[in-house]
Scaffold this motif. Structure first.
Motif, mmCIF file in Angstrom:
data_model
loop_
_atom_site.group_PDB
_atom_site.id
_atom_site.type_symbol
_atom_site.label_atom_id
_atom_site.label_comp_id
_atom_site.label_asym_id
_atom_site.label_seq_id
_atom_site.Cartn_x
_atom_site.Cartn_y
_atom_site.Cartn_z
ATOM 1 N N LYS A 7 0.866 -1.180 0.000
ATOM 2 C CA LYS A 7 0.000 0.000 0.000
ATOM 3 C C LYS A 7 0.905 1.234 0.000
ATOM 4 O O LYS A 7 1.677 1.438 0.931
ATOM 5 C CB LYS A 7 -0.912 0.000 1.237
ATOM 6 C CG LYS A 7 -1.805 1.243 1.323
ATOM 7 C CD LYS A 7 -2.738 1.195 2.522
ATOM 8 C CE LYS A 7 -3.629 2.437 2.561
ATOM 9 N NZ LYS A 7 -4.586 2.426 3.685
ATOM 10 N N VAL A 9 1.231 5.423 -0.340
ATOM 11 C CA VAL A 9 0.450 6.655 -0.137
ATOM 12 C C VAL A 9 1.285 7.854 -0.572
ATOM 13 O O VAL A 9 2.465 7.955 -0.219
ATOM 14 C CB VAL A 9 0.064 6.812 1.358
ATOM 15 C CG1 VAL A 9 -0.698 8.110 1.588
ATOM 16 C CG2 VAL A 9 -0.749 5.615 1.820
ATOM 17 N N LYS A 35 -0.420 -3.173 -4.578
ATOM 18 C CA LYS A 35 -1.849 -3.518 -4.592
ATOM 19 C C LYS A 35 -2.679 -2.240 -4.727
ATOM 20 O O LYS A 35 -3.588 -2.144 -5.526
ATOM 21 C CB LYS A 35 -2.226 -4.267 -3.308
ATOM 22 C CG LYS A 35 -3.699 -4.656 -3.247
ATOM 23 C CD LYS A 35 -3.975 -5.575 -2.064
ATOM 24 C CE LYS A 35 -5.425 -6.061 -2.102
ATOM 25 N NZ LYS A 35 -6.265 -5.344 -1.141
ATOM 26 N N GLU A 36 -2.304 -1.226 -3.908
ATOM 27 C CA GLU A 36 -3.082 0.023 -3.973
ATOM 28 C C GLU A 36 -2.191 1.248 -3.831
ATOM 29 O O GLU A 36 -1.189 1.236 -3.105
ATOM 30 C CB GLU A 36 -4.195 0.023 -2.917
ATOM 31 C CG GLU A 36 -3.776 -0.461 -1.548
ATOM 32 C CD GLU A 36 -4.967 -0.665 -0.607
ATOM 33 O OE1 GLU A 36 -5.932 0.097 -0.683
ATOM 34 O OE2 GLU A 36 -4.899 -1.586 0.223
ATOM 35 N N TRP A 38 -2.658 5.301 -2.927
ATOM 36 C CA TRP A 38 -3.571 6.323 -2.419
ATOM 37 C C TRP A 38 -2.988 7.702 -2.703
ATOM 38 O O TRP A 38 -1.866 7.997 -2.288
ATOM 39 C CB TRP A 38 -3.783 6.149 -0.912
ATOM 40 C CG TRP A 38 -4.640 4.965 -0.574
ATOM 41 C CD1 TRP A 38 -4.294 3.641 -0.688
ATOM 42 C CD2 TRP A 38 -5.977 4.972 -0.076
ATOM 43 N NE1 TRP A 38 -5.332 2.832 -0.284
ATOM 44 C CE2 TRP A 38 -6.384 3.621 0.108
ATOM 45 C CE3 TRP A 38 -6.882 5.987 0.257
ATOM 46 C CZ2 TRP A 38 -7.646 3.267 0.588
ATOM 47 C CZ3 TRP A 38 -8.135 5.636 0.756
ATOM 48 C CH2 TRP A 38 -8.510 4.285 0.903
ATOM 49 N N TRP A 67 -3.681 -2.593 -10.264
ATOM 50 C CA TRP A 67 -3.563 -1.772 -9.067
ATOM 51 C C TRP A 67 -4.823 -0.909 -8.900
ATOM 52 O O TRP A 67 -5.398 -0.442 -9.874
ATOM 53 C CB TRP A 67 -2.369 -0.820 -9.167
ATOM 54 C CG TRP A 67 -1.051 -1.475 -9.451
ATOM 55 C CD1 TRP A 67 -0.749 -2.805 -9.365
ATOM 56 C CD2 TRP A 67 0.151 -0.811 -9.885
ATOM 57 N NE1 TRP A 67 0.567 -3.020 -9.706
ATOM 58 C CE2 TRP A 67 1.141 -1.823 -10.029
ATOM 59 C CE3 TRP A 67 0.495 0.503 -10.156
ATOM 60 C CZ2 TRP A 67 2.439 -1.536 -10.438
ATOM 61 C CZ3 TRP A 67 1.793 0.802 -10.563
ATOM 62 C CH2 TRP A 67 2.747 -0.213 -10.699
ATOM 63 N N HIS A 70 -6.694 5.057 -5.378
ATOM 64 C CA HIS A 70 -7.712 5.740 -4.571
ATOM 65 C C HIS A 70 -7.396 7.236 -4.519
ATOM 66 O O HIS A 70 -6.237 7.620 -4.345
ATOM 67 C CB HIS A 70 -7.704 5.217 -3.116
ATOM 68 C CG HIS A 70 -8.016 3.771 -2.992
ATOM 69 N ND1 HIS A 70 -9.301 3.296 -2.843
ATOM 70 C CD2 HIS A 70 -7.209 2.677 -2.993
ATOM 71 C CE1 HIS A 70 -9.271 1.969 -2.754
ATOM 72 N NE2 HIS A 70 -8.014 1.573 -2.841
ATOM 73 N N ALA A 82 -0.276 1.744 5.809
ATOM 74 C CA ALA A 82 0.558 2.018 4.628
ATOM 75 C C ALA A 82 1.939 1.397 4.805
ATOM 76 O O ALA A 82 2.438 1.263 5.923
ATOM 77 C CB ALA A 82 0.696 3.525 4.422
ATOM 78 N N ASP A 83 2.562 1.009 3.682
ATOM 79 C CA ASP A 83 3.934 0.484 3.708
ATOM 80 C C ASP A 83 4.946 1.596 3.414
ATOM 81 O O ASP A 83 6.006 1.650 4.010
ATOM 82 C CB ASP A 83 4.085 -0.629 2.671
ATOM 83 C CG ASP A 83 3.235 -1.842 3.017
ATOM 84 O OD1 ASP A 83 3.492 -2.453 4.070
ATOM 85 O OD2 ASP A 83 2.308 -2.161 2.251
ATOM 86 N N CYS A 141 0.403 3.832 10.857
ATOM 87 C CA CYS A 141 1.303 2.975 10.052
ATOM 88 C C CYS A 141 2.709 3.060 10.632
ATOM 89 O O CYS A 141 3.634 3.549 9.973
ATOM 90 C CB CYS A 141 1.280 3.361 8.578
ATOM 91 S SG CYS A 141 1.602 5.115 8.249
#
Length: 466
Positions: A7, A9, A35-36, A38, A67, A70, A82-83, A141
């Motif tokens: 994830k 961001v 995967k996502e 943001w 992917w 968002h 979040a990573d 996170c």
């Protein structure tokens, strides 16, 4: 950190640089199991976020990737688990940059995004926000890495460590990237054939270079630059040559921003000429941004447009992607980053942030030792780093006396009554973005300090442009 699906961001997701960031992730799709993504912004940036976010989705789709992108104004929702978090925001938007450039010009001084009074105020506005973000990260996170390329990058990275007490942070800048992309060709080499060593602080570093036989080629590159070969000057810096005798003596390549200090007279004149004529860099950037966002709205555009290179920060975002890929994949990549000194530059304390060559791996940045500087460079570096520490403390505490100290130390600011008047006017002009100085600003307004009509007119003129 989960090793199955990442994830990511980005705070300041509505930035015109975001397409480069997405391109960088797409380029590294085999290295990063994303995967996502943001993209986060604030209400004032929502229009840009929608435009650039729709384009990001088109880019991901065109690359055939699954992917999820968002778009949100809810930072906390985005940060949860979040990573990696990257920050590329501008507090006060481009209007604030117009103030940073127009007000000093009114006082006959240099207005510039990260140097002089403008750079100080960019830090004043940004530090409280970044500390707020860090506070959220600690809660939502706690294991994430923070990759910062919000300017002034070195000062912001220092604030994150010193006042946010957050260690998993790397600060990035595109100036070393530009140098390493453009210099090798000036001596008929490729980047892979050269070894670079950078040291200093953000926008105030020097570097040396060796070839693959171990011979130092720093002076060969300098000679080539003086023969007119492009050494990678950023788009936002006026090109005036360094004095040849000076660089011959230092035997290092100064970064492009050293022009503001080594050729202060010429840079100030150019800045004031633009101030009176075509408009300051912020006003020019507004035009470039306007054109970029017109392009980004094209429903058929699904790749980064060439015009983005006209912005001074080209290659920033790609560096952020590389830093993320290097940490995630434990790649041991050489990058130039803002990180803890740890003895890389013995002329500065080891617990302060410097900008140096480093090896980037799963454990973060491991700085490469550069060694001591000669007295001229050492003197400059110690002054500028200590000024940064004063700026950060003033930004974190709202101490007006410290703000005055920073103005007094800054080589771009002529100290005295005029500097104090400029500080006061800039505080009042930035009122909504300086909560830490609220009490002082109220007192200044009560004492009759206002923003000059000339400055106010230029700011108003641009409000509402995309």
């Amino acid at each position: 950190m989960s090793h199955s699906a990442l994830k990511l961001v980005t705070i300041g997701g509505g930035s015109s640089y975001t397409p480069e960031l997405i391109e960088g992730f797409i380029k590294r799709q085999d290295q990063l199991p994303i995967k996502e993504i943001w993209l986060v912004d604030i209400p004032e940036g929502e229009k840009k976020l929608q435009i650039v976010g729709a384009m990001a989705k088109r880019m991901v789709k065109a690359a055939g990737l699954d992917w999820t992108v968002h778009l949100t104004l809810d930072r906390r929702e985005a940060l949860k688990d979040a990573d990696f978090v990257s920050t590329q925001f501008r507090v006060g938007l481009l209007e604030a940059r117009v103030k940073d450039e127009r007000i000093p010009g009114y006082y006959g001084m240099l207005g510039q995004e990260t140097n002089g009074a403008g750079g100080i105020f960019k830090a004043f506005r940004t530090v409280p926000v970044i500390l707020d973000i860090v506070k959220d990260m600690k809660e939502l996170c706690p294991n994430a890495w923070l990759i910062n390329f919000t300017n002034p990058s070195g000062m912001i990275t220092e604030a994150i460590r010193t006042y946010g007490h957050w260690d998993k942070v790397i600060g990035l800048c595109n100036v070393p990237v530009n140098a390493m992309l453009s210099e090798p060709a000036t001596i008929g080499k490729t980047r892979e054939e050269l070894t670079y060593k950078f040291a200093g602080i953000d926008h105030f570093h020097w570097h040396r270079v060796w070839d693959n036989t171990g011979r130092e080629v720093t002076m060969d590159i300098l000679k080539a630059m003086y023969a007119g070969r492009d050494g990678g000057l950023p788009k936002n810096i006026f090109d005036v040559q360094f004095f040849r005798e000076q660089v011959d003596q230092m035997k290092m390549i100064p970064c492009a921003y050293h022009r503001y200090y080594y050729r202060e007279e010429e840079m100030l004149k150019h800045s004031l000429d633009e101030w009176q004529g075509v408009g300051t860099r912020a006003q020019q950037v507004m035009q470039i941004e306007h054109e970029l966002f017109q392009l980004y709205q094209d429903p058929n555009l699904d790749h980064k447009p060439a015009q983005l290179a006209q912005r001074g920060g080209a290659h920033y975002s790609d560096a952020a992607c590389e830093a993320i890929a290097s940490i995630y994949g434990d790649k041991h990549t050489h990058m130039v980053v803002s990180t803890l000194n740890q003895g890389a530059i013995p002329d500065l304390p080891e617990d302060h942030v410097v900008e140096v060559s480093a090896v980037i791996s799963a454990s973060g940045a491991l700085p490469i030792a550069f060694g001591r500087f000669q007295p001229a460079e050492r003197g400059w570096l110690q002054l500028m780093k200590n000024m940064e520490l004063v700026i950060d403390e003033a930004a974190a505490t709202g101490d007006y006396g410290l703000a005055l100290q920073a103005f007094t130390m800054n080589p771009m600011i002529t100290s005295g009554q005029r500097a104090k008047d400029m500080l006061d006017e800039m505080l009042v002009a930035n009122e909504k973005d300086l909560p830490q100085f609220a009490g002082k600003i109220k007192a200044l307004k009560a004492a009759g300090v206002t923003v000059h009509d000339e400055v106010a007119a230029h700011i108003d003129e641009h409000i509402g442009q995309i």
